[in-house]
Write an enzyme that holds these catalytic residues in place. Structure first.
Site, PDB file in Angstrom:
ATOM      1  N   PRO A 265       0.848  -1.208   0.000  1.00  0.00           N
ATOM      2  CA  PRO A 265       0.000   0.000   0.000  1.00  0.00           C
ATOM      3  C   PRO A 265       0.877   1.249   0.000  1.00  0.00           C
ATOM      4  O   PRO A 265       1.539   1.557   0.987  1.00  0.00           O
ATOM      5  CB  PRO A 265      -0.808  -0.132   1.293  1.00  0.00           C
ATOM      6  CG  PRO A 265       0.007  -1.027   2.168  1.00  0.00           C
ATOM      7  CD  PRO A 265       0.767  -1.943   1.272  1.00  0.00           C
ATOM      8  N   ASP A 443       5.985   2.211   2.022  1.00  0.00           N
ATOM      9  CA  ASP A 443       5.083   1.083   2.241  1.00  0.00           C
ATOM     10  C   ASP A 443       4.372   1.309   3.571  1.00  0.00           C
ATOM     11  O   ASP A 443       4.987   1.237   4.642  1.00  0.00           O
ATOM     12  CB  ASP A 443       5.894  -0.223   2.272  1.00  0.00           C
ATOM     13  CG  ASP A 443       5.022  -1.463   2.360  1.00  0.00           C
ATOM     14  OD1 ASP A 443       3.836  -1.340   2.716  1.00  0.00           O
ATOM     15  OD2 ASP A 443       5.536  -2.579   2.086  1.00  0.00           O
ATOM     16  N   HIS A 444       3.058   1.554   3.503  1.00  0.00           N
ATOM     17  CA  HIS A 444       2.308   1.916   4.697  1.00  0.00           C
ATOM     18  C   HIS A 444       2.078   0.731   5.642  1.00  0.00           C
ATOM     19  O   HIS A 444       1.543   0.910   6.738  1.00  0.00           O
ATOM     20  CB  HIS A 444       0.956   2.517   4.301  1.00  0.00           C
ATOM     21  CG  HIS A 444       0.493   3.599   5.226  1.00  0.00           C
ATOM     22  ND1 HIS A 444       1.142   3.910   6.394  1.00  0.00           N
ATOM     23  CD2 HIS A 444      -0.574   4.442   5.163  1.00  0.00           C
ATOM     24  CE1 HIS A 444       0.507   4.888   7.012  1.00  0.00           C
ATOM     25  NE2 HIS A 444      -0.543   5.238   6.281  1.00  0.00           N
ATOM     26  N   ARG A 445       2.489  -0.469   5.240  1.00  0.00           N
ATOM     27  CA  ARG A 445       2.363  -1.595   6.154  1.00  0.00           C
ATOM     28  C   ARG A 445       3.381  -1.493   7.294  1.00  0.00           C
ATOM     29  O   ARG A 445       3.121  -1.962   8.408  1.00  0.00           O
ATOM     30  CB  ARG A 445       2.586  -2.923   5.400  1.00  0.00           C
ATOM     31  CG  ARG A 445       1.515  -3.270   4.398  1.00  0.00           C
ATOM     32  CD  ARG A 445       1.861  -4.529   3.631  1.00  0.00           C
ATOM     33  NE  ARG A 445       3.086  -4.377   2.835  1.00  0.00           N
ATOM     34  CZ  ARG A 445       3.594  -5.335   2.059  1.00  0.00           C
ATOM     35  NH1 ARG A 445       2.979  -6.514   2.006  1.00  0.00           N
ATOM     36  NH2 ARG A 445       4.689  -5.121   1.360  1.00  0.00           N
ATOM     37  N   VAL A 447       5.674   1.524   7.456  1.00  0.00           N
ATOM     38  CA  VAL A 447       6.050   2.926   7.648  1.00  0.00           C
ATOM     39  C   VAL A 447       4.765   3.739   7.789  1.00  0.00           C
ATOM     40  O   VAL A 447       3.980   3.838   6.838  1.00  0.00           O
ATOM     41  CB  VAL A 447       6.886   3.456   6.466  1.00  0.00           C
ATOM     42  CG1 VAL A 447       7.255   4.919   6.697  1.00  0.00           C
ATOM     43  CG2 VAL A 447       8.138   2.616   6.272  1.00  0.00           C
TER      44      VAL A 447
END
Length: 473
Positions: A265, A443-445, A447
């Site tokens: 994401p 990467d929003h998983r 960060v």
């Protein structure tokens, strides 16, 4: 005179020149059949999904054959060149097929004469002598009526029971079938004499009885011949369109970008900053001999790379990867800094190994080598593996910024926009300043927004006051 055998011809197979590669395209042959080659000599150049690579031959000899022309894509493990390592120049002689251990004997020699009273089974051609005679219980057959004047009975054949010799009188034998099959035939009203047997030794089976009562298949109706025009071949106007096969680096890049875009994401944040001082420092470093950068390529990208490395040192959690298989976040204690490079073969991302430990001159040297190697198309697959974070400089194309897609296996990528002279409020007054926009995708998983914002703000602050980079060089 020694005859050349196939053992003297070595087949060189397409190696896996990069981790996990399955194929490569032969770009150019440097040798031809009849040429002499030595161990370590480059014989061809191939393009993998990652880079163009030169392949050395691992032995001495004479080239016998090139199995594929230039431009052919070959699977890893497939032989691409044959080399005669015997030192001879003649083509290898064909090896005759190995003869069987024992050739079958002629029919007349293989068949032994049956001694009187021995009861031995005759030898079958090519099968040898039977080790034992298996006596078979004869099936119940029809009674045989012969004349008293001449009673001659033939030996048992195929287990069907005694058969009257020619010239004897016998009743017509019953069709062979097991009792359940006979009952089935009776129930269905089938005369077994009219059934064609398919079982062993001419035995009628249940399937034969059912086939006898099945309705006959209808005669196929032959349709009148119709002239069908051939399917049209897909064509296009070559004057208006050009079609380029997707392969090599471009194919691998496309697959990687699709996988990254639909797996991680992405979140992108932007900041516009005044880099006037950074541009002045670049000019100062070019002129000065104080910092050990003589003869090295010094440009804004060098200082931006150093600024990002400093920001990662302050925020190490940005330098990580998501392990989907083990459901773990992998924190990297080293930085392999990737630099996206546009080449004629497509976009590649080689990286500077252990960039976090390099001084400013060392970083400049590594960056110069990386860019020149990429432009020549000589980047090795190893140079593109193991990256942890990437910089893409879209500003060289006059673009303000973008939303970059993560390099697979990484958690962040920094896009650098064009540096332009723009009106900017500086010390309370509007002045023309060198301005650029940075974009950080992550990467929003692993960060979150806070960490991503800290990293981007750190890079921006360092580039606005770049003199501090010298103390960290």
């Amino acid at each position: 005179m020694t005859t050349m055998t196939e053992a003297s011809v070595r087949e060189f197979k397409m190696p896996d020149v990069g981790e996990g590669l399955t194929e490569a395209e032969i770009l150019k042959w440097y040798v031809q059949p009849g040429d002499t080659v030595t161990d370590g000599q480059v014989v061809c150049e191939v393009e993998t999904a990652k880079a163009a690579v030169e392949l050395p031959i691992p032995y001495d000899g004479v080239v016998r054959d090139l199995h594929f022309p230039e431009g052919t894509t070959v699977d890893v493990g497939t032989s691409i060149i044959a080399v005669d390592v015997s030192g001879g120049a003649a083509a290898p002689a064909e090896v005759p097929a190995q003869a069987p251990a024992e050739a079958p004997a002629a029919a007349g020699d293989a068949e032994e004469k049956k001694p009187e009273g021995s009861g031995r089974t005759p030898v079958l051609v090519g099968y040898g002598v039977a080790t034992s005679s298996t006596k078979r219980r004869p099936r119940k057959g029809p009674e045989v009526v012969v004349s008293q004047a001449s009673t001659v009975i033939q030996p048992e054949l195929n287990g069907h029971g005694p058969v009257a010799a020619p010239g004897t009188t016998a009743e017509q034998s019953r069709p062979l079938a097991k009792p359940p099959v006979r009952k089935l035939a009776k129930d269905l009203g089938v005369d077994l004499a009219t059934v064609t047997p398919s079982g062993p030794d001419g035995i009628i089976t249940r399937e034969d009885v059912h086939a006898a009562v099945a309705p006959p298949a209808p005669e196929p109706v032959t349709a009148p011949a119709v002239s069908v025009p051939p399917a049209p071949v897909a064509t296009y106007d070559t004057a208006r369109e050009t079609r380029i096969p997707v392969k090599g680096v471009r194919k691998a890049t496309a697959a990687a970008m699709v996988g990254s875009a639909f797996t991680a994401p992405h979140v992108t944040e932007f900041v516009t900053i005044d880099v006037t001082r950074t541009m002045k420092l670049v000019e100062e470093l070019k002129r000065s001999d104080e910092y050990g950068l003589q003869g090295l390529r010094v440009n804004p990208l060098l200082l931006i790379a150093k600024a990002l490395l400093v920001a990662i040192r302050r925020n190490p959690d940005i330098n990580a990867a998501w392990d989907e298989a083990n459901q773990e976040i992998v924190l990297k204690h080293y930085v392999n800094l990737g630099i996206a490079a546009a080449t004629p073969r497509g976009l590649i991302v080689p990286n500077i190994k252990d960039a976090h430990a390099k001084t400013l001159p060392q970083l400049a040297e590594s960056l110069g080598e990386l860019v020149s190697t990429a432009r020549e198309g000589k980047t090795s697959p190893a140079a593109m593996q193991g990256g942890t974070v990437t910089i893409t400089n879209v500003g060289v194309f006059g673009v303000d910024t973008g939303t970059p897609i993560l390099n697979p296996g990484e958690s962040a990528i920094l896009a650098v926009g064009a540096i332009k002279l723009q009106p900017w409020v500086h010390k309370g007054k509007v002045k023309p300043r060198q301005v650029t926009t940075l974009a950080l995708s992550f990467d929003h998983r692993l960060v979150d927004g806070a960490l991503g914002s800290k990293v981007l703000a750190d890079v921006a602050a360092i580039l606005e006051q770049p003199k501090r980079l010298i103390s960290w060089a």
